[in-house]
Design a protein around this motif. Structure first.
Motif, PDB file in Angstrom:
ATOM      1  N   THR A  12       0.773  -1.120   0.033  1.00 24.53           N
ATOM      2  CA  THR A  12      -0.022  -0.089   0.025  1.00 24.53           C
ATOM      3  C   THR A  12       0.896   1.160   0.067  1.00 24.53           C
ATOM      4  O   THR A  12       0.291   2.325  -0.405  1.00 24.53           O
ATOM      5  CB  THR A  12      -0.935  -0.164   1.172  1.00 24.53           C
ATOM      6  OG1 THR A  12      -0.300  -0.369   2.272  1.00 24.53           O
ATOM      7  CG2 THR A  12      -1.969  -1.030   0.994  1.00 24.53           C
ATOM      8  N   ASP A  13       2.120   1.111   0.502  1.00 23.70           N
ATOM      9  CA  ASP A  13       3.000   2.168   0.333  1.00 23.70           C
ATOM     10  C   ASP A  13       3.449   2.909  -1.060  1.00 23.70           C
ATOM     11  O   ASP A  13       3.868   3.957  -1.411  1.00 23.70           O
ATOM     12  CB  ASP A  13       4.413   2.037   1.094  1.00 23.70           C
ATOM     13  CG  ASP A  13       4.161   1.890   2.643  1.00 23.70           C
ATOM     14  OD1 ASP A  13       3.245   2.419   3.029  1.00 23.70           O
ATOM     15  OD2 ASP A  13       5.168   1.380   3.316  1.00 23.70           O
ATOM     16  N   VAL A  47      -6.751   3.053  -6.848  1.00 25.37           N
ATOM     17  CA  VAL A  47      -5.441   2.297  -6.698  1.00 25.37           C
ATOM     18  C   VAL A  47      -5.031   1.932  -5.320  1.00 25.37           C
ATOM     19  O   VAL A  47      -4.818   1.068  -4.819  1.00 25.37           O
ATOM     20  CB  VAL A  47      -4.234   2.814  -7.402  1.00 25.37           C
ATOM     21  CG1 VAL A  47      -3.044   2.255  -7.010  1.00 25.37           C
ATOM     22  CG2 VAL A  47      -4.513   3.137  -8.813  1.00 25.37           C
ATOM     23  N   ALA A  48      -5.169   3.207  -4.499  1.00 24.86           N
ATOM     24  CA  ALA A  48      -4.912   3.113  -2.990  1.00 24.86           C
ATOM     25  C   ALA A  48      -5.882   2.256  -2.223  1.00 24.86           C
ATOM     26  O   ALA A  48      -5.498   1.583  -1.361  1.00 24.86           O
ATOM     27  CB  ALA A  48      -4.902   4.378  -2.446  1.00 24.86           C
ATOM     28  N   VAL A  53      -5.303  -3.017  -2.139  1.00 19.35           N
ATOM     29  CA  VAL A  53      -5.753  -3.874  -1.117  1.00 19.35           C
ATOM     30  C   VAL A  53      -6.340  -5.172  -1.339  1.00 19.35           C
ATOM     31  O   VAL A  53      -6.090  -6.171  -0.839  1.00 19.35           O
ATOM     32  CB  VAL A  53      -6.946  -3.000  -0.281  1.00 19.35           C
ATOM     33  CG1 VAL A  53      -7.548  -3.686   0.701  1.00 19.35           C
ATOM     34  CG2 VAL A  53      -6.379  -1.504   0.131  1.00 19.35           C
ATOM     35  N   GLU A  54      -7.042  -5.248  -2.578  1.00 19.66           N
ATOM     36  CA  GLU A  54      -7.767  -6.395  -2.881  1.00 19.66           C
ATOM     37  C   GLU A  54      -7.183  -7.390  -4.072  1.00 19.66           C
ATOM     38  O   GLU A  54      -7.626  -8.311  -4.321  1.00 19.66           O
ATOM     39  CB  GLU A  54      -9.154  -6.090  -3.284  1.00 19.66           C
ATOM     40  CG  GLU A  54     -10.001  -5.160  -2.551  1.00 19.66           C
ATOM     41  CD  GLU A  54     -11.361  -4.903  -2.554  1.00 19.66           C
ATOM     42  OE1 GLU A  54     -11.699  -5.088  -3.979  1.00 19.66           O
ATOM     43  OE2 GLU A  54     -12.069  -4.475  -1.831  1.00 19.66           O
ATOM     44  N   ILE A  66       9.794   2.721  -9.439  1.00 18.80           N
ATOM     45  CA  ILE A  66       8.711   1.863 -10.061  1.00 18.80           C
ATOM     46  C   ILE A  66       8.565   1.944 -11.611  1.00 18.80           C
ATOM     47  O   ILE A  66       8.168   3.432 -11.969  1.00 18.80           O
ATOM     48  CB  ILE A  66       7.355   1.658  -9.337  1.00 18.80           C
ATOM     49  CG1 ILE A  66       7.685   1.244  -7.838  1.00 18.80           C
ATOM     50  CG2 ILE A  66       6.375   0.829 -10.187  1.00 18.80           C
ATOM     51  CD1 ILE A  66       6.502   1.068  -7.151  1.00 18.80           C
ATOM     52  N   VAL A  67       8.909   1.424 -12.655  1.00 11.60           N
ATOM     53  CA  VAL A  67       8.722   1.386 -13.957  1.00 11.60           C
ATOM     54  C   VAL A  67       7.632   0.791 -14.527  1.00 11.60           C
ATOM     55  O   VAL A  67       7.365   0.992 -15.848  1.00 11.60           O
ATOM     56  CB  VAL A  67      10.089   1.405 -14.674  1.00 11.60           C
ATOM     57  CG1 VAL A  67      11.138   2.454 -14.311  1.00 11.60           C
ATOM     58  CG2 VAL A  67      10.461  -0.045 -14.592  1.00 11.60           C
ATOM     59  N   ALA A  68       7.164  -0.326 -13.995  1.00  7.99           N
ATOM     60  CA  ALA A  68       6.082  -1.037 -14.628  1.00  7.99           C
ATOM     61  C   ALA A  68       5.195  -1.834 -13.515  1.00  7.99           C
ATOM     62  O   ALA A  68       5.894  -1.994 -12.498  1.00  7.99           O
ATOM     63  CB  ALA A  68       6.724  -2.246 -15.562  1.00  7.99           C
ATOM     64  N   ILE A  69       3.735  -1.835 -13.863  1.00  9.83           N
ATOM     65  CA  ILE A  69       2.893  -2.627 -13.136  1.00  9.83           C
ATOM     66  C   ILE A  69       2.172  -3.663 -13.692  1.00  9.83           C
ATOM     67  O   ILE A  69       1.864  -3.591 -14.938  1.00  9.83           O
ATOM     68  CB  ILE A  69       2.077  -1.528 -12.430  1.00  9.83           C
ATOM     69  CG1 ILE A  69       1.139  -0.902 -13.413  1.00  9.83           C
ATOM     70  CG2 ILE A  69       2.681  -0.411 -11.798  1.00  9.83           C
ATOM     71  CD1 ILE A  69      -0.207  -0.153 -13.023  1.00  9.83           C
ATOM     72  N   ALA A  70       1.945  -4.655 -12.724  1.00  9.64           N
ATOM     73  CA  ALA A  70       0.985  -5.809 -13.183  1.00  9.64           C
ATOM     74  C   ALA A  70       0.000  -6.045 -12.117  1.00  9.64           C
ATOM     75  O   ALA A  70       0.434  -6.362 -10.893  1.00  9.64           O
ATOM     76  CB  ALA A  70       1.906  -7.291 -13.599  1.00  9.64           C
ATOM     77  N   VAL A  71      -1.104  -6.008 -12.604  1.00  8.22           N
ATOM     78  CA  VAL A  71      -2.359  -6.184 -11.544  1.00  8.22           C
ATOM     79  C   VAL A  71      -3.114  -7.400 -11.938  1.00  8.22           C
ATOM     80  O   VAL A  71      -3.475  -7.500 -12.837  1.00  8.22           O
ATOM     81  CB  VAL A  71      -3.245  -4.969 -11.436  1.00  8.22           C
ATOM     82  CG1 VAL A  71      -4.457  -5.221 -10.257  1.00  8.22           C
ATOM     83  CG2 VAL A  71      -2.506  -3.786 -11.073  1.00  8.22           C
TER      84      VAL A  71
END
Ligand SMILES: CC(C)(COP(=O)(O)OP(=O)(O)OC[C@H]1O[C@@H](n2cnc3c(N)ncnc32)[C@H](O)[C@@H]1OP(=O)(O)O)[C@@H](O)C(=O)NCCC(=O)NCCS
Length: 150
Positions: A12-13, A47-48, A53-54, A66-71
């Motif tokens: 979450t940070d 997002v927060a 969280v989920e 952080i240069v890339a995200i995968a959810v």
């Protein structure tokens, strides 16, 4: 040259940084995909309070950024975004490989118009299994469901 990205689970940070990667990368992809139908602040709040969280969120980090995200949500890759300055350098490939290690099956929707992403997913073994006319997404644009089986 390949970027030496480090992969880790987001916490979450990381909410502000994860939201920025999504907003910046999605905006830069405007030639291929429609704009987000929410304000930037709504995205940051989502997002927060929901995504981190989920969902299961993985990030690629270079030089502490952080240069890339995968959810991931169940078998779905809900979001997959690389910052524009780090694209086509293997970061997405590494992050997608991490997602594959977490699941036996992965599915994702992308816009039919997003040729670069479709090329990327097809290179990595995803195949198109259904085409939608846009009534199934909030942007109202034709989409395609991709599936990968490990
Ligand atoms: C699609 C995306 C996730 C790929 O990640 P990446 O780190 O750039 O990909 P890699 O460097 O591991 O692999 C590169 C391959 O992806 C495809 N690709 C990525 N960007 C591309 C572009 N701008 N034009 C054409 N092909 C592209 C190509 O197949 C490319 O291979 P090539 O360089 O040999 O032609 C990334 O470019 C991105 O974030 N795009 C904008 C956001 C987006 O569309 N996300 C997907 C939403 S479903």
């Amino acid at each position: 040259m390949l970027d030496a990205a480090r992969l880790r689970r987001a916490t979450t940070d990381d909410a502000a940084d994860v939201a920025e990667v999504y907003l910046i990368s999605r905006r830069a992809a405007a030639p291929y995909i429609p704009r987000v139908r929410h304000t930037d602040d709504d995205v940051r709040e989502w997002v927060a309070s929901i995504v981190l969280v989920e969902r299961e969120v993985w990030v690629a980090v270079i030089d502490d950024r952080i240069v890339a995200i995968a959810v991931l949500r169940d078998d779905f890759v809900d979001l997959f975004y690389v910052l524009p300055g780090h694209q086509r350098r293997g970061v997405g490939t590494r992050l997608l490989a991490q997602c594959k290690r977490q699941r036996r099956v992965l599915r994702l929707y992308t816009f039919q118009s997003n040729e670069p992403a479709r090329d990327f997913y097809e290179k990595h073994g995803f195949r198109a299994v259904a085409f939608g006319d846009g009534t199934g997404n909030e942007e109202g644009e034709p989409d395609v469901l991709y599936e990968w089986r490990g």
